[in-house]
Every structure is written in structure tokens, then in C-alpha cells.
Enzyme design. Sequence first.
Site, mmCIF file in Angstrom:
data_model
loop_
_atom_site.group_PDB
_atom_site.id
_atom_site.type_symbol
_atom_site.label_atom_id
_atom_site.label_comp_id
_atom_site.label_asym_id
_atom_site.label_seq_id
_atom_site.Cartn_x
_atom_site.Cartn_y
_atom_site.Cartn_z
ATOM 1 N N HIS A 27 24.146 -7.526 -31.146
ATOM 2 C CA HIS A 27 23.400 -7.517 -32.046
ATOM 3 C C HIS A 27 22.777 -8.584 -32.667
ATOM 4 O O HIS A 27 23.702 -9.565 -33.424
ATOM 5 C CB HIS A 27 25.153 -7.448 -32.849
ATOM 6 C CG HIS A 27 26.211 -6.224 -32.351
ATOM 7 N ND1 HIS A 27 26.468 -5.509 -32.398
ATOM 8 C CD2 HIS A 27 27.362 -7.180 -30.804
ATOM 9 C CE1 HIS A 27 27.507 -4.427 -32.245
ATOM 10 N NE2 HIS A 27 27.634 -5.656 -31.052
ATOM 11 N N GLY A 116 36.082 -11.425 -32.662
ATOM 12 C CA GLY A 116 35.204 -10.106 -31.690
ATOM 13 C C GLY A 116 36.522 -8.944 -32.605
ATOM 14 O O GLY A 116 35.950 -8.346 -33.692
ATOM 15 N N HIS A 264 7.377 -22.509 -31.842
ATOM 16 C CA HIS A 264 8.250 -24.089 -33.018
ATOM 17 C C HIS A 264 9.310 -24.975 -32.170
ATOM 18 O O HIS A 264 9.994 -26.248 -32.705
ATOM 19 C CB HIS A 264 8.299 -23.831 -34.254
ATOM 20 C CG HIS A 264 7.344 -23.033 -35.498
ATOM 21 N ND1 HIS A 264 6.412 -23.601 -35.211
ATOM 22 C CD2 HIS A 264 7.659 -21.398 -35.774
ATOM 23 C CE1 HIS A 264 4.724 -23.110 -36.420
ATOM 24 N NE2 HIS A 264 5.690 -21.877 -36.424
ATOM 25 N N GLU A 387 53.355 -9.721 -41.058
ATOM 26 C CA GLU A 387 53.041 -9.798 -39.368
ATOM 27 C C GLU A 387 51.862 -10.199 -38.547
ATOM 28 O O GLU A 387 52.062 -11.196 -37.512
ATOM 29 C CB GLU A 387 53.960 -8.932 -38.985
ATOM 30 C CG GLU A 387 55.388 -8.312 -39.458
ATOM 31 C CD GLU A 387 55.436 -7.712 -40.334
ATOM 32 O OE1 GLU A 387 53.993 -7.044 -40.880
ATOM 33 O OE2 GLU A 387 56.054 -7.401 -41.096
ATOM 34 N N HIS A 450 63.362 0.864 -36.993
ATOM 35 C CA HIS A 450 63.721 -0.525 -36.688
ATOM 36 C C HIS A 450 63.942 -0.791 -34.892
ATOM 37 O O HIS A 450 64.354 -1.826 -34.612
ATOM 38 C CB HIS A 450 64.796 -1.209 -37.606
ATOM 39 C CG HIS A 450 63.926 -0.862 -38.454
ATOM 40 N ND1 HIS A 450 62.911 -0.303 -39.651
ATOM 41 C CD2 HIS A 450 63.975 -2.198 -40.071
ATOM 42 C CE1 HIS A 450 62.873 -0.848 -40.642
ATOM 43 N NE2 HIS A 450 63.396 -1.712 -40.680
#
Lengths: 608, 608
Positions: A27, A116, A264, A387, A450
Site C-alpha cells: 500500500h 495491521g 536526490h 476487554e 456467559h
Amino acid sequence: ETSLVEKSINSIRFLAIDAVEKANSGHPGLPMGCAPMGHILYDEVMRYNPKNPYWFNRDRFVLSAGHGCMLQYALLHLAGYDSVKEEDLKSFRQWGSKTPGHPENFETPGVEVTTGPLGQGVANAVGLALAEKHLAARFNKPDNEIIDHYTYVILGDGCQMEGIANEACSLAGHWGLGKLIAFYDDNHISIDGDTEIAFTESVDKRFEGLGWHIIWVKNGNTGYDDIRAAIKEAKAVKDKPTLIKVTTTIGYGSPNKANSYSVHGKDVKKHWSRHVPEGASLEAEWNAKFTEYEKKYKEEAAEFKSIISGELPAGWEKALPAYTLESPADATRNLSQQCLNALAKVLPGLLGGSADLASSNMTLLKMFGDFQKDTPEERNVRFGVREHGMGAICNGIALHSPGLIPYCATFFVFTDYMRAAIRISALCEAGVIYVMTHDSIGLGEDGPTHQPIEHLASFRAMPNILMLRPADGNETAGAYKGGYVISDNSSGNKPDVILIGTGSELEIAAKAGEELRKEGKAVRVVSFVSWELFDEQSDAYKESVLPAAVSARVSIEAGSTFGWEKIVGSKGKAIGIDRFGASAPAGRIYKEFGITAEAVVAAAKELL
Amino acid sequence: ETSLVEKSINSIRFLAIDAVEKANSGHPGLPMGCAPMGHILYDEVMRYNPKNPYWFNRDRFVLSAGHGCMLQYALLHLAGYDSVKEEDLKSFRQWGSKTPGHPENFETPGVEVTTGPLGQGVANAVGLALAEKHLAARFNKPDNEIIDHYTYVILGDGCQMEGIANEACSLAGHWGLGKLIAFYDDNHISIDGDTEIAFTESVDKRFEGLGWHIIWVKNGNTGYDDIRAAIKEAKAVKDKPTLIKVTTTIGYGSPNKANSYSVHGKDVKKHWSRHVPEGASLEAEWNAKFTEYEKKYKEEAAEFKSIISGELPAGWEKALPAYTLESPADATRNLSQQCLNALAKVLPGLLGGSADLASSNMTLLKMFGDFQKDTPEERNVRFGVREHGMGAICNGIALHSPGLIPYCATFFVFTDYMRAAIRISALCEAGVIYVMTHDSIGLGEDGPTHQPIEHLASFRAMPNILMLRPADGNETAGAYKGGYVISDNSSGNKPDVILIGTGSELEIAAKAGEELRKEGKAVRVVSFVSWELFDEQSDAYKESVLPAAVSARVSIEAGSTFGWEKIVGSKGKAIGIDRFGASAPAGRIYKEFGITAEAVVAAAKELL
Ligand SMILES: [Ca+2]
Ligand SMILES: [Ca+2]
């Protein structure tokens, strides 16, 4: 000078373009748009030592938008880090290179954290800034501030949309992390196109709500002085983290070859070459300062050195509680709290907390107060019901200094909320301790939402995790071989059957063993506290615990049976739960689901 | 009247207290603090039919703070729902009851979604409100607005801290879901104590940033008229969702027995008794309206009925593409797009999208535009980079109407971000379709943060999930038996070895099979596209695919080998990856990691 800045910024862009072209993958857009901030940070603002990427007091930089990693590689290269030489840039995204497709701290010195998966980097940065604030409060002296660095992070629209970023940034505001400076690359583009299609909120207002200082650089493409001024302003605001919204054009510059690095490069390299000697000086100055510190503050210096080096104080393990048959039985979460509190006395870098379940997870360090905005020297961290942010913040804390050992806690089932952060812990070798209590249907009335079922299996399948499901105090304090015989009446002969249990179900296995022995069977009961540790043992040890000749094996664990065929073999039987749980008192659920000694006895008899 | 309101509110409180006391477990605090909003919603504001909890045009209510479920059970009881009778309240949190410890739609008619894991309920509510807006835009006519209901949700501090809530609420603002009305129970308490310790952000400002309308009811304990006025104001704001921040005192009321339900129950019941006949009238009126609609708009009515009923149009499955040996090979994600687009033509309730990876996941429905604020009739949903919110929003869409079939997509590794929502899909039987592409190291250069390893195993261990890992077009369109023989040269005899592959690795298994056959071996190659489906087959079928007599079995899958012992047996060999991936071109990683035909051939020879 300006001209050199331009050349340098264009060089960063070209290094990115060239690498992406060569890899035919990657990218270039972010490195191009963010080249100005990148240049200003690494060439003008940040303090670091290229020849020692681990110098303690360096400024930390996190590229939360990790797909733009060529920005970071280009900057590390220009700055003189040995980890990113010209050949490394040429092997971008290739097998064995130091320049993988996303930044990985374990591959590339100079990269602080592994990013990432979006949103996690900024949460790591919150952890890094927390660590700085905490250590500074603990160790700095009015006459010698040995801890004093900033944490910089670049995040994009993708990171901003992720919930974890909001969680972590809410905490950063709450904690007043004034030395955290975030650049939001506001380029109005994400993978699916214009952010108009899915992201039209006012990020400024949201961050204002989160308690941050906000600065908007309207022209991030060429407004170099505005970027410089924004950083200066951010540093001046000491009680709040700062978000610098930098409006950029993705892929800005698309520079023509006339400006390229090859043209450069020599000037640019010369310009950047000062960072190696300057970095060495910075570190030398700091070392001198630390020598002074050590002379004057012996005790603090010893603790601090342990945190810098990661070397644990000699004999630390003696602090671990030991239990005997006479010790009162107790829930492992209470035993866990005893261990944490014992360790906190000897491990200066142990700190952590829970996601709003401290009194259920039993994670409070009793001799310390809460890490808060105005009490940052304390070690109980209150993460709130966040969390995912908690996990990623702990990754940042762990990677700040080798001797910082963060722990965090919630109910085991809610690892689902933070699994992406736990995976990064495992991948990047952060060494975070996860204290996950309430690990089965045993939590009873709260019901299936749960009650973990598949979670033990799902972490056994994850690489690089060491999972322990202790059954008692000693297993909580330490389980060194993963699996071992807790009782056997075969008098050295081959047992008729092996019963295998973990955690709370070890007791059920033991009870079933007694029943079977009453009927004259030779029964071995095995505690299987950690699959990973057992896997690491010698074949001889494994055979001594689970002899190949004994195919009659019954395992019992209040969770998915998935994977247990490996242990019980195709002739054995795995007792477990392959459906979701239910809301009722725990005893009733165990009975209804057949997680009982009777079921173990019956299964064993079928095999005999 | 005021007195009856007081009595009713106190009755709600007492019903909660009594149930919690009897169960010796549960949370009375929220029901007590939220009793006023609960009363006003169910007694004064909401439109529903207690005797038909599934009446299509009912207002939807979600208790995102699911631990306070006694509030909802008390309200359903008072309103006259058959699902929560007096004996159900008495068996709160007991085995087999209709009143489990958190609200479960699959146990208790009248409960719309399954909540408890914090933050997900409000995201479900966003899905419910999306569904209403979408269906209204598609089916309402100027002379007959058959779709017209509100979605109400109560969320607490815990939900507000969770990142998923921010993700979903950002989308709700973006989509302008004007008929979503959220009550934020602002009681300054979470489990660990005062919210001061971890949650000091300005929720108002954050939601303003998210594009919501904000109302603050300062006295939620007794300011009934303020609550009523807030709801009225919220309904008047049609282009934005509304957050009503209701400041309450947790456990407010602690009413003495003089006000208890047993004392005032008769009056209160009488007061609420009108809801059964009123609900019947509401539904009858609506049915009459629909009869009119059906007469005038035949075609639309037929589609709409399919969405209400969940009955799929006859012959829908014929739309699925069929592939032959001559069909060009293609990535399964492209084949998946062909399937989705074919199905969208025949399934009026199919809608969905991706978390900013539409062009990678290949999930765009080509004949439709984007579902957006001003084009809500369209069916491509743009979720942005918000995986967790996406999953929970899809749960809400699915549970809005039986015929709505939401799908959502991201890279397989990012199921880690949304695992908690996927688990609720599985638990609550929502029937969401997850299109998870890029399912292995095969994605190559992006590296280990993007390469799933443990994910196949971790979903195989999760109950109630049907996972398919297709290898070609026909398996993408449908795999009905889970595992089947794709080639066998044993001429009806026992093969020497069985090679088993899934997804992209089936081709590797096939290639290895050819190699071995060249050497004279009798080789069977098996495609194992879905473990769950295979498990459901008859023993005879299973034996016909994997004969017990053939213990020489080799599996190959580019993921964790965890669990494969079940298929290959203790004498077989599972080829897979039990470490994290790497950044390099895919072919190179496959080779380096030994996911090759050569490795399969070598393993097979070892077994022969
Ligand atoms: Ca962007
Ligand atoms: Ca609260």
C-alpha cells in the site's frame, strides 16, 4: 533547508512506491500522504538512537495503520537503523525479510509493536504512554527525571472506525495521558472508497467527548509548519492526550522521477546522517544521568534496572505460595489472587487489572492503589468494560520495557471480545498474563451467554499461547510439566483405565477413580493442566503419564470435546459439552449435561 | 392515575427483588432504577400484542444491559405475555425456565434478541431499526404504510464502554435511524464501583459526534413526565437516532413491603389488563390494513409475506449456479459472489455487505445500490471497518423478520474481532451468513497478522455453527453431506490410503493422489468441506466415505491440525500449520510450511 525537507519527503514517497512496485503488493497510499508527518517526526522531533533501537528513554512510534508500513521502513532506513538496510527495502514482503507486509516488532528492531489489524496500534500506543506515565511517577526524582519520552501514533480512518480505538482512547482521556500524541490521517478514503459511504461522524467531537485535546491541520500535504506547530501545541498540553487531525490526500505527491530517491538520495542521506551520532549522544547523556541516579537512589535504581532489563530479582519464585493437603480448598480465582499479590511484592514490573470484574476475577493487588490520572504510580489498572482495549493496552505495556509484566482479566467467555488482541500478544511475544475466571458452565445462573464451551479448544488451537487450567493452589502457582499422575493404584503395573481431568473436573475424575477402585479396577487419574506444556515434554515423560499400551482413557472437561481425540485416542472417550450451556444453578447443569463422576465411571466401564 | 403509576413502578421493582431473592442470584439494581422508563414504555408508549409476540408491526424493545432481565420479565408478565407467567417469575434462573439469567429470544417469546454480553444489544437494536427503515422504504405506499414501528433500547454504562456500541451507534447516526430511541441508564455505577474510576468521558458529546440527537432527563427516578416528554421529542426528530440519557439511582426505591406487589398487585394487574385486548385490536387493525395492501399491491405483498413468514419462494434453489468440469476455475470468493447475486434475485430478504472489504470479499449485489440514509430501500450495506458491530447488527436484522437473511463479510482472520457476535448468532439461531474470505496463509504478503491459523478449529469447536470451506463452485453453491469421495481408483476394494483435503488444499490432496496412483497405490481422495454436516450423516454414509478399515489417512489443510485426530485417527497424519504465518508470496509460504503434494505423498508412504 526547505528544499532538503521536500527532497526528504519525496524520498520517503519514492522508497515506498519502489518497494511496492518491486513486491507487486502493498500500500503506497498512506506512506505518500503521511510522508510529511513521518519526516517531521523522525527527522525533527523524535529522540531515538538508531544503533540501539532498545534504548530505554526513546520516543515510541506506532503505525496503527500498519498496512502503510513502508512509511516506517523508509523512515527507519533513512534514520540509520541497521534493521532496514537497502537490501531489506528491496525484499519488502518477501520470505525471511525484515520488512514484512505489516510492522512486526519481533522481526524488525525499531518497530515497537505489531500492527495491521486495525485499531489495535492506537490501543498499544495508549499502553506505551501508560507505561511511561507510570514509570515516570514511580522513579523520577525532582533532580533527575530519567523517564521522559513521548508516544506518537499515526492512525487512519479504518482505525477510527474500530470499537477498540474508542475504548482505548476513552481510557487515554480518562488517564490524562498528556504525552500521547496521535496523528489522525484524515484522507477521507478507506478500502471501499470515500468515507462518505460509512463514516460521517465528527471525529473531533467524539474525541472532545473522550477528553482529548484536538488540533486540526487542514493542509497535511504541504503545511509542514502547521504540523510542526501542532506538535508543539500538543506537547504544551500536559493533562490530556492530543489528537492532531491531519487532512491529507491519499497518495499525495505521485512524484515524478525527477524528484525520485535515486536522484536526490545522496543529499537526503547526508541530511539524515546526523541521527546516528545524535542518537549515540542522546543515549550517552541519558546513561550519565542514570549513573548519577544510581549513585543517589540505589534502591529505586535496582528496581528500575530490573524493569529495563527484564531480569527478574533472584529468588522471585520463592514468593509463590505453596499448598499442602491441609490447605483449605478454595476457588482457583482466589488462589490466583494470592499468587498475584505474592508476586507483586517481588516483581517490580507486575501491574494490571480487570475489565470491570476485579472483585469476581480477584485481581486486585492489595498493597497498591489504583493507577489513575493523579496517582499514576499505583499498579491496579481499572480498564472498565473494555476487554479488547484492555488486551491491546497490555500489549503496549509489555512491549514498553522487558520487565513490565501486565496482567488483565475478565470472564473466560469474554475472551471473545478481545481475541484479536490476545492473538497479537501470542504473535508478538508480549508475554501478557490473562487471568480468565469463570471458565465453564460452572458459573451457573448467568446462562449460556456467559458460559464458555469452545474457548479452551479455541486457545489450544492458537499458536504460541501457554494456557493453564489449574485445579488447585499448586497448579495455580505453577504447573511445570502440563500433565501428571495424581493417583494410581496399579502398583507399577499397567492401569486398566486412565481418567483425565482439568480444572474443576479433575475432582470429578478423582471421585470416579475412587468408585472404580472400590470395584477392584486399577485406575490412574491424570491432571492435564496444560496441553502446551505437556507437548513440550520428552516422549519418555509423556509415555510415563499416558502409556501407549493403555487405550482405555476417559477425559472429562466442562467444555467442547473438540481436540480431545488426540489425548484419549480413537478408542477412548471424551466427556464434555458440545452444545451451549443453560441458566440454572451449577450443580444442576453439571448433572443435566452429564459432567459427573457417574458418567466417567460408566464411560470407563464401557471401555473395560 | 398517578398513584397507579407509582404502584405499577413499585410492582416492577418488587417483582425483580422477589425473583432475585428467591433465586439467590441476579441483579435487582437495574430493574429498580429503570422501572420508571420500563413502565412508561410498556404501559404507555409501545405498541405490541401480548398474545402474539411475533406480530410483525410491533415496536421492538432490547434490554442491552441484559443482566437486568428481571425488568423485562416483569414487564412482559404485567403486559400479559403467556411466556412469563407467575410460575415463570418464580423459577427465575432455574433449569428449564422461561426466565433465564439473561434475556434469550429462543427461550422467551417477547424477548427480541439475546443479550448479556455488553454492548451487543444496542448493536442488535441498530439492526432492528435498519430492518424497519429498509422494509418501510421498500414496501410502504403513500396510501398504506404497513411498516411503521420504533425500536427502543436500554443500555447502561457497561454497554457504553464497549467498543462495539460505538461502532454500531456511529452507523446508526450515519444511516439516520430516526426511529431508534435509546435510553442510557446513567447511574454512575458499574460492577467495580463508581464510574469515576474508569469512565469519565462525556457520553453526550461523543453521541453528538456520532450524529445522534441527545436529551437529558436529569431525574430518572421520579421525573416521569420528563421521560414522557423525552420520548415525544425523540419521535419528533426523524432524521437522527436519539439518546435519552436518564440519570437514575441504581436500586432506587428500595421500597418497603407496604408498597409491595402482593399489596397492590390486584390494582396493578387490573390497570395493565387492557393491553391484551388493545394488542389484539392493534394487530386486527394492521391485518385489515394489510388485506387492503394485498388487494392493491399484489406483487409487493407477495414479497413482503415471504419476508414476514420466512417461507422461501418456491424453487429458489434453482437459482443457484451449477458448475461443470468445463467451468473456468476461479477463486471461491468470486464463486461466492455469483451465488449471492443469483440468490438476491430470488430471495427478497437477502441483504448485507462487508466491513470495508467489499471488493476483496466479493459481496456486492450488482443489481442493487447502497443502503444509505436517503436510499434505505437498497440492499448493499456498507459497514465500514466495524466487524463486531457488523455481526451484531446482522443479528438484529435477522431477528427482525424470519425472511430477512443478512450476510456479512471480512477476512477470515478478523472473525477474531467479531467472535462474540458470531457466538450470539449461533446461540440465538439468527441464521446470519458469514462470508469469510482469505482463509489461510494463502493471502501471502500481508503476513501473519492477516493469516488465519487456528480459526477453522476454533469455529469447529463452537456449537451451532455450520461452517463450509468450499473448494470449488459447486461446493460454494451447496455442500449437502459435508464430506464425500472425489476420486478413488480402488475399484470397489479397500483403498490403501485416504487423502483428505478442504478448500484450496483439496487440489493438493488430489495432486498427491495422482502421484501415488502413478506408483500403483489405491488412493481415495475425500473432500471434507464441512465437519458439522458430515457429523450429521448416517453411520453408513460416514463408513462409505471413511471406512474404519482404512487407518492410513492423511489430511491436509492450511490451518491448525488441532482436532484432525478425530478424522485421521491415531494412526493417520494431519498436515497443517501449528505456528503463525509469514509475509511472503503465497506459493513460497506453502512450500516453506510443507503444505504441498510432496508432503502428502511422503506422509502417505510413511503410513503404507
Ligand atoms: Ca483513510
Ligand atoms: Ca451503570
